[in-house]
Design a protein around this motif. Sequence first.
Motif, PDB file in Angstrom:
ATOM      1  N   LEU A 280       0.823  -1.209   0.000  1.00 18.94           N
ATOM      2  CA  LEU A 280       0.000   0.000   0.000  1.00 18.94           C
ATOM      3  C   LEU A 280       0.856   1.258   0.000  1.00 18.94           C
ATOM      4  O   LEU A 280       0.426   2.312  -0.493  1.00 18.94           O
ATOM      5  CB  LEU A 280      -0.916   0.004   1.230  1.00 18.94           C
ATOM      6  CG  LEU A 280      -2.193  -0.823   1.134  1.00 18.94           C
ATOM      7  CD1 LEU A 280      -2.803  -1.019   2.521  1.00 18.94           C
ATOM      8  CD2 LEU A 280      -3.182  -0.174   0.182  1.00 18.94           C
TER       9      LEU A 280
ATOM     10  N   PRO B 180       0.703   2.186  -4.476  1.00 20.85           N
ATOM     11  CA  PRO B 180      -0.700   2.551  -4.202  1.00 20.85           C
ATOM     12  C   PRO B 180      -1.596   2.519  -5.428  1.00 20.85           C
ATOM     13  O   PRO B 180      -2.801   2.283  -5.315  1.00 20.85           O
ATOM     14  CB  PRO B 180      -0.584   3.969  -3.628  1.00 20.85           C
ATOM     15  CG  PRO B 180       0.697   4.499  -4.173  1.00 20.85           C
ATOM     16  CD  PRO B 180       1.612   3.325  -4.257  1.00 20.85           C
TER      17      PRO B 180
ATOM     18  N   ALA C  94      -7.696  -3.838   0.265  1.00 21.95           N
ATOM     19  CA  ALA C  94      -7.200  -2.831   1.212  1.00 21.95           C
ATOM     20  C   ALA C  94      -8.089  -2.792   2.448  1.00 21.95           C
ATOM     21  O   ALA C  94      -9.268  -3.157   2.399  1.00 21.95           O
ATOM     22  CB  ALA C  94      -7.174  -1.459   0.543  1.00 21.95           C
TER      23      ALA C  94
END
Length: 490
Positions: A367, A371, A379
């Motif tokens: 993450l 991203p 997520a």
Amino acid sequence: MKSFTDGDFIKECIMVVIDSLCPEKCSAFESVSLSPHTVCRCIEEISDSMNDSFKTCCSNFDAFSLALDESTDMKDTAQLAIFIRGVTAALQVYEEFLQLVPLHGTTTGQDIFDAVLQYVKQHSLDLSRLVCVMTDGAPAMTGKKKGAASLLLRHCEAAEHTQPIHKVHCIIHQESLCSKSANLTDVMSVVVKVVNSILSRSLNHRQFQALTDEVNAHYGDLLYFCEVRWLSHGAMLSRVCDLQQEIATFLRQKNLPGAEHFSNPQWLARLALLTDITTHLNDLDVKLQGKNILVTDMYSHITAFEVKLRLWEAQLAAGQFMHFPRIAACAPDDVDLNTCVGVVTSLREEFASRFTGVKPLATGFKLFTSPFDFPVDEAPASLQMELVELQCNDELKAKYRTASPLSFFRDLLLPSNKFINYIEHVKRIVAMFGSTYCCEQLFSKTKYTKSRIRSQLSDRHLNDILLLSTSSIDPDIESLLHGKLHQTSH
């Protein structure tokens, strides 16, 4: 890190320079006191000033981690090194020396925990912002019930700190433990004995150096092997491989043990295998070492090496040696493919079984590092909406390609105030230590500072000297000078 009495010598040097450049100023410089007591007092005051500045800095941390390691000095005093890595609201990262704590009695997990808690309170650190405890993996540090890290985690739980705190074993230590599985014992034991027989005897050593000079060898000497030095293994093997002909000649001339091995092409092929493997491991070691390295970068190096091991395993099974130049230089009939594959397989399995403290964090790392490629549905729920907004922003996506992850979040996302939860996640990742390298480096300085000729150095002065030589925090010199009365030298 020099002796306090060096102040007198430095003053003598200054006076020689002043006498040559501006002799009219000699009397002014002569009145400056650099006695051992003055130097000692200055070090204490500078250290206190740096500690005050650092406490102010610590109060601004939104997230921080601790790195703990323990070793003994030359007086057999156990020394606990404590480092802190913190991140401010502006995503500024500080990795600083917190304290060197002498443990004069036992070194149990409870002793270490008590010492850590004492200095955490002394620096007014808020344990609700602690995200990671990095240790050297010793039982006193990591034991489930009585380890210092476990006790610290339970202390946080009792204080109703609900944030997840990760207990991680140093990545470099684990990589070093993995490398032991690639140690061909029959080869390594012979090499160590041969090197020691040459270097530990003065006559043999001189004669071997004379031989290498006579044949114009690329290297003029061998290297000792030191178990506790991470790069020593590969360096010694590489030197032995490069000088194998000279070593064989010398062993035959002196009728020393090991001559038959250095004349055996099958054994030399195993030596080439061990040397190539350790060369690859040394390359990985170098990438993992250093200060201020992000844990995500260290983890990516480990992951990449595991992929390389799978590739090498398949290539060696097919008799392809493009990534093993020393084996490729051996005659094909001398190379045992089963041994080659077995060594790499053992190393791959060892890497797969370790890093249990950091592998569960891989999702959080991705993450941070990727991203725009991360599946939104995988997520955490608290980040999904912000992640969608981020991935649909073409302008930010274009800028991400030209920036490092940390600078992208700090310089582009943070000022927008639109990704509050995501920034909090980034702070937790960036605040994590990846290794106890900073502690190991400090112990090297400790060995130099508290040496045989300075063995009576007090605990306070040892800590002060190490703080001055390690910390990046600048002392407030103006405040220290303000109100000081001029003291003439006697």
